[in-house]
Motif scaffolding. Structure first.
Motif, PDB file in Angstrom:
ATOM      1  N   VAL A 181       0.851  -1.197   0.000  1.00 30.94           N
ATOM      2  CA  VAL A 181       0.000   0.000   0.000  1.00 30.94           C
ATOM      3  C   VAL A 181       0.879   1.237   0.000  1.00 30.94           C
ATOM      4  CG1 VAL A 181      -1.792   1.270   1.257  1.00 30.94           C
ATOM      5  CG2 VAL A 181      -1.831  -1.221   1.216  1.00 30.94           C
ATOM      6  N   LEU A 182       0.399   2.282  -0.673  1.00 31.81           N
ATOM      7  CA  LEU A 182       1.099   3.568  -0.714  1.00 31.81           C
ATOM      8  C   LEU A 182       0.084   4.692  -0.578  1.00 31.81           C
ATOM      9  CD1 LEU A 182       3.764   5.197  -1.390  1.00 31.81           C
ATOM     10  CD2 LEU A 182       2.939   5.211  -3.749  1.00 31.81           C
ATOM     11  N   SER A 183       0.330   5.620   0.327  1.00 28.48           N
ATOM     12  CA  SER A 183      -0.518   6.808   0.461  1.00 28.48           C
ATOM     13  C   SER A 183      -0.070   7.826  -0.580  1.00 28.48           C
ATOM     14  CB  SER A 183      -0.394   7.402   1.863  1.00 28.48           C
ATOM     15  OG  SER A 183      -0.881   6.506   2.832  1.00 28.48           O
ATOM     16  N   LEU A 184      -0.944   8.156  -1.519  1.00 33.30           N
ATOM     17  CA  LEU A 184      -0.580   9.089  -2.570  1.00 33.30           C
ATOM     18  C   LEU A 184      -0.393  10.494  -1.996  1.00 33.30           C
ATOM     19  CD1 LEU A 184      -2.949   7.921  -5.440  1.00 33.30           C
ATOM     20  CD2 LEU A 184      -0.661   7.138  -4.851  1.00 33.30           C
ATOM     21  N   GLY A 185       0.598  11.181  -2.472  1.00 38.75           N
ATOM     22  CA  GLY A 185       0.892  12.507  -1.974  1.00 38.75           C
ATOM     23  C   GLY A 185       1.824  12.504  -0.780  1.00 38.75           C
ATOM     24  N   ASP A 186       2.094  11.345  -0.207  1.00 35.88           N
ATOM     25  CA  ASP A 186       3.017  11.228   0.923  1.00 35.88           C
ATOM     26  C   ASP A 186       4.415  10.969   0.374  1.00 35.88           C
ATOM     27  OD1 ASP A 186       4.426  10.770   3.198  1.00 35.88           O
ATOM     28  OD2 ASP A 186       3.118   9.195   3.980  1.00 35.88           O
ATOM     29  N   LYS A 187       5.232  12.010   0.323  1.00 36.16           N
ATOM     30  CA  LYS A 187       6.549  11.899  -0.280  1.00 36.16           C
ATOM     31  C   LYS A 187       7.585  11.335   0.680  1.00 36.16           C
ATOM     32  CE  LYS A 187       5.995  15.606  -3.629  1.00 36.16           C
ATOM     33  NZ  LYS A 187       4.888  16.265  -3.574  1.00 36.16           N
ATOM     34  N   ASN A 188       7.234  11.194   1.951  1.00 42.06           N
ATOM     35  CA  ASN A 188       8.212  10.752   2.944  1.00 42.06           C
ATOM     36  C   ASN A 188       8.195   9.245   3.170  1.00 42.06           C
ATOM     37  OD1 ASN A 188       9.001  13.454   3.438  1.00 42.06           O
ATOM     38  ND2 ASN A 188       7.261  13.721   4.836  1.00 42.06           N
ATOM     39  N   HIS A 189       7.184   8.584   2.705  1.00 43.54           N
ATOM     40  CA  HIS A 189       7.074   7.142   2.922  1.00 43.54           C
ATOM     41  C   HIS A 189       6.777   6.449   1.596  1.00 43.54           C
ATOM     42  CE1 HIS A 189       6.154   9.013   6.820  1.00 43.54           C
ATOM     43  NE2 HIS A 189       6.747   7.960   7.346  1.00 43.54           N
ATOM     44  N   GLY A 190       7.313   5.276   1.424  1.00 48.31           N
ATOM     45  CA  GLY A 190       7.108   4.532   0.186  1.00 48.31           C
ATOM     46  C   GLY A 190       6.096   3.423   0.364  1.00 48.31           C
ATOM     47  N   TRP A 191       6.243   2.405  -0.457  1.00 51.36           N
ATOM     48  CA  TRP A 191       5.357   1.256  -0.395  1.00 51.36           C
ATOM     49  C   TRP A 191       5.590   0.474   0.892  1.00 51.36           C
ATOM     50  CZ3 TRP A 191       1.600   0.518  -3.965  1.00 51.36           C
ATOM     51  CH2 TRP A 191       1.714   1.199  -5.190  1.00 51.36           C
ATOM     52  N   ARG A 192       4.520   0.015   1.505  1.00 51.82           N
ATOM     53  CA  ARG A 192       4.613  -0.755   2.737  1.00 51.82           C
ATOM     54  C   ARG A 192       3.835  -2.064   2.581  1.00 51.82           C
ATOM     55  NH1 ARG A 192       2.080   4.126   3.282  1.00 51.82           N
ATOM     56  NH2 ARG A 192      -0.173   4.094   3.694  1.00 51.82           N
ATOM     57  N   GLU A 193       4.438  -3.145   3.043  1.00 50.20           N
ATOM     58  CA  GLU A 193       3.811  -4.455   2.940  1.00 50.20           C
ATOM     59  C   GLU A 193       2.686  -4.587   3.954  1.00 50.20           C
ATOM     60  OE1 GLU A 193       6.309  -7.830   3.011  1.00 50.20           O
ATOM     61  OE2 GLU A 193       7.547  -7.202   1.318  1.00 50.20           O
ATOM     62  N   ARG A 194       1.591  -5.223   3.515  1.00 49.43           N
ATOM     63  CA  ARG A 194       0.432  -5.390   4.385  1.00 49.43           C
ATOM     64  C   ARG A 194      -0.128  -6.814   4.311  1.00 49.43           C
ATOM     65  NH1 ARG A 194       2.348  -1.904   6.683  1.00 49.43           N
ATOM     66  NH2 ARG A 194       1.509   0.140   7.229  1.00 49.43           N
ATOM     67  N   GLY A 195       0.769  -7.789   4.221  1.00 48.88           N
ATOM     68  CA  GLY A 195       0.347  -9.176   4.338  1.00 48.88           C
ATOM     69  C   GLY A 195      -0.119  -9.790   3.042  1.00 48.88           C
ATOM     70  N   SER A 196      -0.327 -11.095   3.092  1.00 51.32           N
ATOM     71  CA  SER A 196      -0.774 -11.852   1.934  1.00 51.32           C
ATOM     72  C   SER A 196      -2.285 -11.996   1.935  1.00 51.32           C
ATOM     73  CB  SER A 196      -0.137 -13.252   1.949  1.00 51.32           C
ATOM     74  OG  SER A 196       1.283 -13.162   1.878  1.00 51.32           O
ATOM     75  N   LEU A 236      -8.019   0.379   7.335  1.00 52.32           N
ATOM     76  CA  LEU A 236      -7.225  -0.385   8.301  1.00 52.32           C
ATOM     77  C   LEU A 236      -5.953  -0.941   7.687  1.00 52.32           C
ATOM     78  CD1 LEU A 236     -10.116  -2.413  10.003  1.00 52.32           C
ATOM     79  CD2 LEU A 236      -9.114  -0.232  10.736  1.00 52.32           C
ATOM     80  N   GLU A 237      -5.876  -0.926   6.359  1.00 49.48           N
ATOM     81  CA  GLU A 237      -4.745  -1.512   5.624  1.00 49.48           C
ATOM     82  C   GLU A 237      -4.552  -2.969   6.042  1.00 49.48           C
ATOM     83  OE1 GLU A 237      -1.221   0.849   5.595  1.00 49.48           O
ATOM     84  OE2 GLU A 237      -2.252   2.658   4.892  1.00 49.48           O
ATOM     85  N   ALA A 238      -5.641  -3.725   5.955  1.00 42.58           N
ATOM     86  CA  ALA A 238      -5.602  -5.126   6.366  1.00 42.58           C
ATOM     87  C   ALA A 238      -6.605  -5.916   5.540  1.00 42.58           C
ATOM     88  CB  ALA A 238      -5.919  -5.267   7.849  1.00 42.58           C
ATOM     89  N   TRP A 239      -6.280  -7.200   5.310  1.00 38.92           N
ATOM     90  CA  TRP A 239      -7.203  -8.098   4.634  1.00 38.92           C
ATOM     91  C   TRP A 239      -8.293  -8.545   5.592  1.00 38.92           C
ATOM     92  CZ3 TRP A 239      -7.100  -8.869  -0.476  1.00 38.92           C
ATOM     93  CH2 TRP A 239      -5.917  -8.592  -1.165  1.00 38.92           C
TER      94      TRP A 239
END
Length: 379
Positions: A181-196, A236-239
């Motif tokens: 997941v990536l929050s668009l417009g957030d230049k300080n953080h990149g892609w973050r894993e959120r499980g399978s 929640l950024e969760a499955w």
């Protein structure tokens, strides 16, 4: 949630009388407000040139919000590309198929890979990058590149966070699927894993975002009745742990071959079941009424007419109208015309087609924003 209509008693900063000659009659501002609130968006955008006070009123966020509530969007977004060597146009159509606004994307985009969400249009360029277009302002931007081995790129609106979030599925070297997941417009953080995901999603491309939930169709094969759906909560950024059983049932009639597609319609997840035989095509539209049970309701059954001269194919349900009719997009293979909007009446089992064109139109969905908006919504 719809923005509440602001009070008509609110005083505007610039009086209407300031731009009118002394010998001309002056209408009270509340009366002008009420009159203009009833006018469609397209002429209102031109009325901004009448005088400074009208420009101030018609650009006021409160007026734009009130106008959007009174005039719910019934506009359709389509991509148009004449040849593989020309740039892609984006057209905003009314329900009759007439062009309300045409925009240049400036890109040779893959028209079969596009969608609209929360008032923006997303297209995938031939370079593999995803472009976002704001139809109201004409602004464009490029979304962040996705990691390697990634597919199923989609974007949804997380209302609580007040931001767009991009979601991809990628396959690891161990042949496992991982969501990022990536929050668009957030230049300080990149892609973050959120499980399978709880089931293998694959590359079939069926995904719909409804009220902050991304639903993926995970059938191992596109045809048949073994369709399951997994859901990812963008807030929640969760499955969600439980898979959702699709509405398909085992076929009693062997003449049909069925395919399932997902779409968002009026805030509901809709599974369109396309049952095609040798000389007939029947489309069932199932609405997910309770995602926690889950419960499906078959609300529409549409039979496509068949002729020797025209081949028709159901593409996407778009919007349920207030009177119960439904707006859908139909692909017609004919030298004179291609994709057309169609309004189907379930009471009379009749339909009305919109204006047709020989240009290749690929539908993205319903435009839910306001064409009067002056501030860009680009992330």
């Amino acid at each position: 949630m719809a923005t509440p209509v602001p009070s008509k008693k609110k005083k505007m900063a610039i009086p209407v009388a300031a731009d009118i000659a002394d010998d001309e009659p002056v209408l009270p501002l509340d009366v002008v407000y009420d009159i203009l609130l009833r006018v469609p968006a397209k002429p209102l955008c031109r009325f901004r040139a009448v005088c400074p006070s009208w420009l101030s009123l018609l650009c006021d966020p409160g007026f734009i919000a009130a106008h959007a509530v009174r005039h719910p969007s019934q506009l359709i977004v389509v991509a148009v590309r004449d040849t593989v060597h020309t740039d892609t146009d984006v057209e905003i159509l009314d329900m009759s198929g007439n062009v309300v606004k045409r925009l240049k994307s400036g890109q040779q985009c893959l028209t079969d890979n596009m969608w609209t969400h929360h008032g923006l249009v997303f297209l995938k360029g031939k370079d593999g990058r995803h472009h976002v277009l704001d139809p109201a302002t004409g602004g464009t931007s490029v979304l962040p590149d996705r990691p390697s081995q990634a597919y199923m790129y989609t974007v949804g609106w997380a209302a609580a966070a007040g931001e767009y979030k991009a979601l991809i599925i990628r396959e690891t070297d161990l042949h496992e699927e991982v969501c990022m997941v990536l929050s668009l417009g957030d230049k300080n953080h990149g892609w973050r894993e959120r499980g399978s995901p709880p089931a293998w999603v694959g590359r079939r491309g069926e995904v719909a975002v409804v009220r902050g939930i991304a639903y993926f169709l995970v059938s191992g094969i596109k045809c048949g009745w073994h369709d399951w759906i997994v859901a990812f909560d963008l807030e929640l950024e969760a499955w969600r742990p439980a898979s959702i059983r699709g509405p398909m049932e085992e076929q009693d009639d062997p003449i049909y071959q069925s395919c399932v597609n997902l779409a968002e319609v009026n805030g509901h997840l809709v599974a369109s079941v396309d049952k095609r035989g040798s000389d007939i095509c029947v489309v069932e539209l199932w609405f997910l009424t309770d995602p926690h049970e889950p419960l499906w309701s078959k609300r529409y059954t549409i039979t496509l007419p068949t002729t020797r001269d025209v081949f028709e194919s159901f593409r996407k349900p778009l919007q349920v109208l207030e009177d119960g009719r439904i707006l859908v997009w139909i692909w017609k293979q004919n030298p004179k015309y291609r994709g057309v909007p169609r309004v189907y009446d379930p009471e009379t089992e009749t339909f009305t087609d919109g204006a047709a064109t020989a240009r290749r139109r690929v539908v993205a969905g319903v435009y839910t924003g306001s064409m009067m908006r002056t501030v860009s919504a680009l992330p």
